[in-house]
Design a protein around this motif. Sequence first.
Motif, short mmCIF file in Angstrom:
data_model
loop_
_atom_site.label_atom_id
_atom_site.label_comp_id
_atom_site.label_asym_id
_atom_site.label_seq_id
_atom_site.Cartn_x
_atom_site.Cartn_y
_atom_site.Cartn_z
N VAL A 135 0.83 -1.21 0.00
CA VAL A 135 0.00 0.00 0.00
C VAL A 135 0.86 1.26 0.00
O VAL A 135 0.63 2.19 -0.77
N ARG A 136 1.88 1.27 0.85
CA ARG A 136 2.75 2.45 0.93
C ARG A 136 3.49 2.67 -0.38
O ARG A 136 3.66 3.81 -0.83
N GLN A 139 1.14 4.27 -2.78
CA GLN A 139 0.85 5.64 -2.35
C GLN A 139 1.98 6.60 -2.73
O GLN A 139 1.72 7.71 -3.20
N ASP A 140 3.23 6.17 -2.50
CA ASP A 140 4.34 7.10 -2.77
C ASP A 140 4.88 6.98 -4.18
O ASP A 140 5.85 7.66 -4.54
N GLY A 154 -6.09 2.22 2.15
CA GLY A 154 -5.14 3.18 1.65
C GLY A 154 -5.87 4.44 1.21
O GLY A 154 -6.62 4.41 0.23
N GLN A 155 -5.66 5.52 1.92
CA GLN A 155 -6.36 6.76 1.62
C GLN A 155 -5.97 7.26 0.23
O GLN A 155 -4.80 7.35 -0.11
N LEU A 157 -6.48 5.79 -2.61
CA LEU A 157 -6.14 4.74 -3.56
C LEU A 157 -7.40 4.07 -4.09
O LEU A 157 -8.43 4.05 -3.43
N GLN A 275 -3.07 3.93 -7.71
CA GLN A 275 -3.41 5.32 -7.36
C GLN A 275 -4.66 5.74 -8.10
O GLN A 275 -5.62 6.26 -7.52
#
Length: 309
Positions: A135-136, A139-140, A154-155, A157, A275
């Motif tokens: 997830v991270r 996100q990045d 996951g905010q 996503l 994303q």
Amino acid sequence: MLFDLTDLRLFIFVAELKSLTKAAERMHLSLAAASNRVKELESRFGMRLLYRESKGVLLSPAGETLLSHAQQFMQQVERLRSDMQQYNNGIRGHIRIFANTTAVTEFMPQVLGAFLKAHPHVNVALEERLNHDIVRGVQDGTADIGVAAGPVQGQGLEIINFSTDRLLLATALDHPLAKAGSISFAETLAYPHIGLHEGSTLQHFLNKMVLDTGVRLELRIQVRGFDAMCRMVEANVGIGILPQSAAARHSKSMKLALVELTDPWAVRERSVVVQNLDSLPGYARELVELIRSEQVREHGASAGVAGVQ
């Protein structure tokens, strides 16, 4: 400019090694030069980044923030370098995928085989990661696509559920639990287990479930994949927990008893994490669709393994 790439690499090494001396050696800099670079960073930002102590260095809160951004920045630099290099090799596209253990070992080889045959000029990097790292990474921007199992949050996503899998207990045919119609995970802890390596998503998850039981998990041996696990189980070295999809494949060639786990968490949703699906290149969206369609076929084929529904 506040910093250059050498400054960021040095700062990351200082944080990882907790030593300015070791970081300087890693960067092939003198200690004085490395120290001056850190002091210049602190001067330019106008705040302390490191606490220098007798046992090494610690990051200040501002240093922790810089470290996070520096790591992301250097990942993007490496990604840019790698992606641009592909064009020298005739590659016209690149996809990075972070996936859990089951995906990497069980169905992504077939998915990628079909995808790369249709897209010979696209390069794919597939890495096995834990769920929170998957997830991270999406996100990045370190990963373009994530493939995970179990609860995923996951905010910002897009989380696309594409199939359901079940965790089963595998035993040798003459094991005391072989005739059990169903069993809880806690009840299996009375017997030695065959586990996956510590970097495995599944083993990480099971270790967390063990903590909830208050009982110690006896890992007789840890192996690198489901094939090795099933061979150990077949030889009655121990019992193992594995996904139904993996059990379907290995039970065709090995003598295994498969027992349903009664724990609610044994039923797991599989998800693709991105994303923004619409912002992915066309070939990446095709890969996402191929994962989804492949799993519909694979899940249907394995649904009736050994009577487990």
